[in-house]
Scaffold this active site. Structure first.
Site, short mmCIF file in Angstrom:
data_model
loop_
_atom_site.label_atom_id
_atom_site.label_comp_id
_atom_site.label_asym_id
_atom_site.label_seq_id
_atom_site.Cartn_x
_atom_site.Cartn_y
_atom_site.Cartn_z
N TYR A 38 1.02 -1.30 -0.08
CA TYR A 38 0.14 0.48 0.55
C TYR A 38 0.84 0.97 0.16
CZ TYR A 38 -3.07 3.28 1.42
OH TYR A 38 -4.06 4.85 1.86
N ASP A 39 1.44 1.10 0.94
CA ASP A 39 2.58 2.37 0.90
C ASP A 39 3.42 2.41 -0.50
OD1 ASP A 39 2.61 3.16 3.33
OD2 ASP A 39 3.72 1.56 3.99
N SER A 84 -30.45 18.11 18.02
CA SER A 84 -30.46 17.29 19.68
C SER A 84 -31.10 15.64 19.86
CB SER A 84 -29.72 17.38 20.75
OG SER A 84 -28.20 18.51 20.21
N LYS A 118 -24.11 4.51 21.25
CA LYS A 118 -24.01 5.80 21.12
C LYS A 118 -22.94 6.37 21.43
CE LYS A 118 -26.26 10.58 23.20
NZ LYS A 118 -24.45 10.57 23.45
N GLU A 176 -20.16 10.69 13.58
CA GLU A 176 -19.49 10.94 14.92
C GLU A 176 -17.85 10.64 14.46
OE1 GLU A 176 -20.52 12.31 18.67
OE2 GLU A 176 -21.76 11.98 17.06
N LYS A 293 -34.22 5.14 17.21
CA LYS A 293 -34.55 5.72 16.02
C LYS A 293 -36.06 5.41 15.77
CE LYS A 293 -30.68 7.86 14.77
NZ LYS A 293 -29.90 7.80 13.13
N CYS A 409 -1.09 24.83 57.09
CA CYS A 409 -1.21 24.94 55.67
C CYS A 409 -0.11 24.32 54.80
CB CYS A 409 -1.16 26.85 55.47
SG CYS A 409 -1.25 26.28 53.40
#
Length: 671
Positions: A38-39, A84, A118, A176, A293, A409
């Site tokens: 691939y490279d 939202s 989610k 997302e 949903k 302190c």
């Protein structure tokens, strides 16, 4: 075929082959060739494009490495708003939502739902024209986002060109962007080795990576994406179900979550959520719940939307994550008001998306309540970005060393005292204590106070430890040469900080009062004081009786304000700040009844243009009472994204509900 045409064909073939391998590797997890092969293909593409820069196209795989830095992010209007989701955390709330859907649809038959994890990431909107990615934008306020196209092009999961049949002429794909856990951990290991700042958690890392002005930085971050829906769609394809949307996106080369499913009835949704919760540790990425949903889009359209949220979808959030670990030690920190806070030092444990090594213990009463000892095995609880806390001691694995409040302190050695009515012990040195001085300066420079950008923790430490700054007024006497001489600053950084300090001179009375750091005077109280007195001198001269007349100010807060204003050292700092040029526009003092006097408002969800406290302060300055729950006596509810049970209660009781845009319009009219 001429030489130019041959090169064009070579490039087109090479790009197509590389995109196919990217899709097989990142989307299908089924690579055909080795990384080395691939490279080699990618190197051929880069070499060919370098020789023919005029033939480089925006959808080329080479553009994934990032282009030139941007000067900023342009605003992008979403063709279809990015809504939202309402949220719930219990099965009872989920049942109630399902019952409302069935009632509105007039059916007693179980509804078919589409469920998916989610993802705890950053929402984006991808616009494709004739199959080519032309724009990517953040969610923003749901109506308008930021153009992050150059950065999103660097993400391998995002195809530069869609493949397959029945492509719409234009489509908005919602998804997302996230960072997988292995990428998050690898990035932080490498950052630590370089001495760079690590990511706080995967979600924050994804958000920061996506908003880099230099796309090359984004390209080096381990960003991934799952698509989960669509916005605007132009063309013949009009999907009938959410399930069909997922199948089509996958067919076009877009990565969708393999754990999405279709179920019948809310009980099957609960079963899916439980199964996913059990699998959560093995997913390799952060989730914080399940998105549910209504699968049939016609039914979803019948249910409609309300105040920027769909009635046809909901997010079922998982409980906060917990883990057990060992309490190694307890250290005591000193806060802005001298509060001595015990902090648990823990054996590092991964919980709630981050590696936790510290947790708050609040005060000594909490330590006694927990019966905590050094060496105990403890249960640590973390939700979202909330500071982790020790919940309880695990029985049977007890430590032996008792935890004692120090006598003096830990920073300056001054005596520690504890008022009878308080659970918190405090250092008695006031601003003579370096820790309190540093915290006071951090508060003064914070975003909601004087908003001095660049004046961070490390710089404040250097300024106080080096004796350059003893009070907030000393900040305005600093110069760029002094700052540039400090370690890790440099001339440009120093000039930026000095410019930010200069800009902060123009502020508001409410911000200035808040910046002073008076005990128990937050943003809302500062705004109420500014509106009531209209003048700083009048507030400083007020006695406790006059202060109690201010909305949101009770006897204890009145005593705190009066004591602060009476102290000569504080009056001297205020005078020095004003002499240095800190100023604010005149405040028109309200006389008679305020515009919202007698009204009760409720805020719910997340506001995009201001914090919840800022909204509360502005309402209180207009005379309204801001309540934490909805009742029949509530005048109005402001519902931002993520509004939950308060919104449902308002709808049930018939209380007027407005969104953020309407709220801002009300403020503009009345303020």
């Amino acid at each position: 075929m001429g030489a130019s045409d041959r090169v064009r064909k070579q490039l087109a073939d090479l790009r197509g082959e590389i995109e196919r391998h990217i899709h097989r590797y990142h989307t299908l997890d089924d690579p055909e060739i080795s990384d080395a092969d691939y490279d080699a293909l990618f190197d051929r593409l880069l070499a060919l494009e370098a020789a023919h820069p005029e033939l480089v196209t925006p959808d080329s795989p080479s553009q994934r490495v990032g282009g030139a830095p941007a000067g900023g992010f342009a605003a992008v209007q979403h063709a279809v708003p990015m809504l939202s989701l309402d949220k719930c955390t219990t099965t009872e709330e989920l049942d109630a939502w399902d019952a409302r859907c069935m009632a509105r649809l007039g059916t007693e038959d179980p509804i078919v739902y589409a469920c998916e994890p989610k993802i705890d990431g950053v929402a984006v909107n991808l616009t494709y024209e004739r199959g080519v990615l032309v724009r990517a934008a953040t969610r923003g306020d749901g109506q308008t986002g930021e153009d992050v196209t150059a950065n999103v092009r660097t993400i391998a999961d995002v195809p530069a060109r869609l493949s397959g049949r029945r492509l719409p002429s234009l489509i908005e794909i919602r998804g997302e962007i996230y960072i997988p856990l292995d990428g998050f951990q690898a990035f932080n290991r490498e950052a630590a080795a370089r001495g760079d700042k690590p990511m706080v958690n995967p979600r924050n890392g994804a958000a920061g990576s996506l908003r880099q002005l230099d796309p090359k930085i984004t390209a080096a971050r381990p960003l991934r994406m799952f698509a989960h829906g669509v916005g605007r769609v132009d063309g013949a394809w009009q999907p009938a179900t959410q399930t069909e949307i997922g199948e089509a996106l996958e067919g076009w080369g877009v990565k969708v979550n393999p754990r999405r499913t279709r179920v019948t009835g809310i009980s099957e949704c609960v079963g899916y959520a439980q199964t996913l919760l059990e699998a959560r540790p093995t997913l390799g990425y952060e989730i914080d719940g399940v998105v549910i949903k209504v699968d049939d889009r016609a039914l979803a359209e019948t249910l409609g939307n309300v105040t920027r949220r769909p009635r046809w979808a909901i997010a079922y959030k998982y409980p906060a994550e917990e883990a057990t670990t060992r309490l190694l030690d307890v250290e005591f920190q000193v806060g802005r008001t001298g509060a001595i806070t015990p902090v648990a030092r823990l054996e590092p444990v991964f919980v709630g998306g981050v590696t936790v090594s510290n947790a708050t213990l609040h005060n000594m009463d909490e330590i006694r309540r927990l019966d905590l000892r050094i060496g105990d095995r403890v249960l640590v609880h973390r939700a979202g970005d909330v500071i982790p806390k020790v919940v309880k001691v695990v029985p049977g694995e007890r430590g032996e060393r008792e935890i004692e409040l120090p006598a003096s302190c830990p920073v300056c050695g001054a005596e520690i005292f504890r008022a009878d009515e308080e659970a918190i012990a405090r250092c008695s040195a006031g601003l003579d204590c370096p820790a309190q001085r540093k915290e006071a300066l951090r508060h003064f420079a914070s975003r909601l106070a004087m908003d001095i950008e660049g004046l961070g923790d490390k710089l404040i430490d250097q300024l106080v430890d080096g004796g350059y700054v003893a009070s907030a007024a000393d900040l305005y006497a600093l110069d760029a040469d002094t700052l540039a001489a400090l370690p890790r600053m440099g001339e440009k950084s120093a000039a930026n900080v000095i410019a930010a300090i200069e800009r902060s001179k123009k502020t508001t009375l409410a911000r200035f009062i808040y910046a002073l750091g008076i005990r128990e005077v937050g943003e809302a109280t500062a705004a109420a004081l500014a509106a009531h007195f209209g003048d700083l001198d009048a507030m400083q001269q007020a006695d406790e009786e006059a202060l109690v007349e201010v909305p949101d100010v009770g006897p204890i807060v009145a005593e705190r304000i009066h004591t602060f204003c009476a102290q000569a050292a504080n009056r001297d700092v205020i005078a020095a700040l004003r002499k240095a040029g800190v100023n604010w526009p005149p405040v028109e003092r309200r006389t008679g009844d305020a515009p919202l006097a007698g009204q009760t408002w409720v805020l719910t969800g997340t506001l995009e243009s201001m914090t919840r406290n800022e909204a509360k302060a502005r309402l209180q300055a207009l005379g309204a009472k801001v309540a934490g729950s909805v009742s029949a006596k509530t005048s109005r509810v402001v519902a931002g994204p993520g509004a939950g049970s308060k919104l449902s209660e308002a709808e049930t009781l018939g209380v007027p509900v407005i969104d953020e845009a309407e709220f801002i319009a009300v403020l503009a009219e009345l303020e």
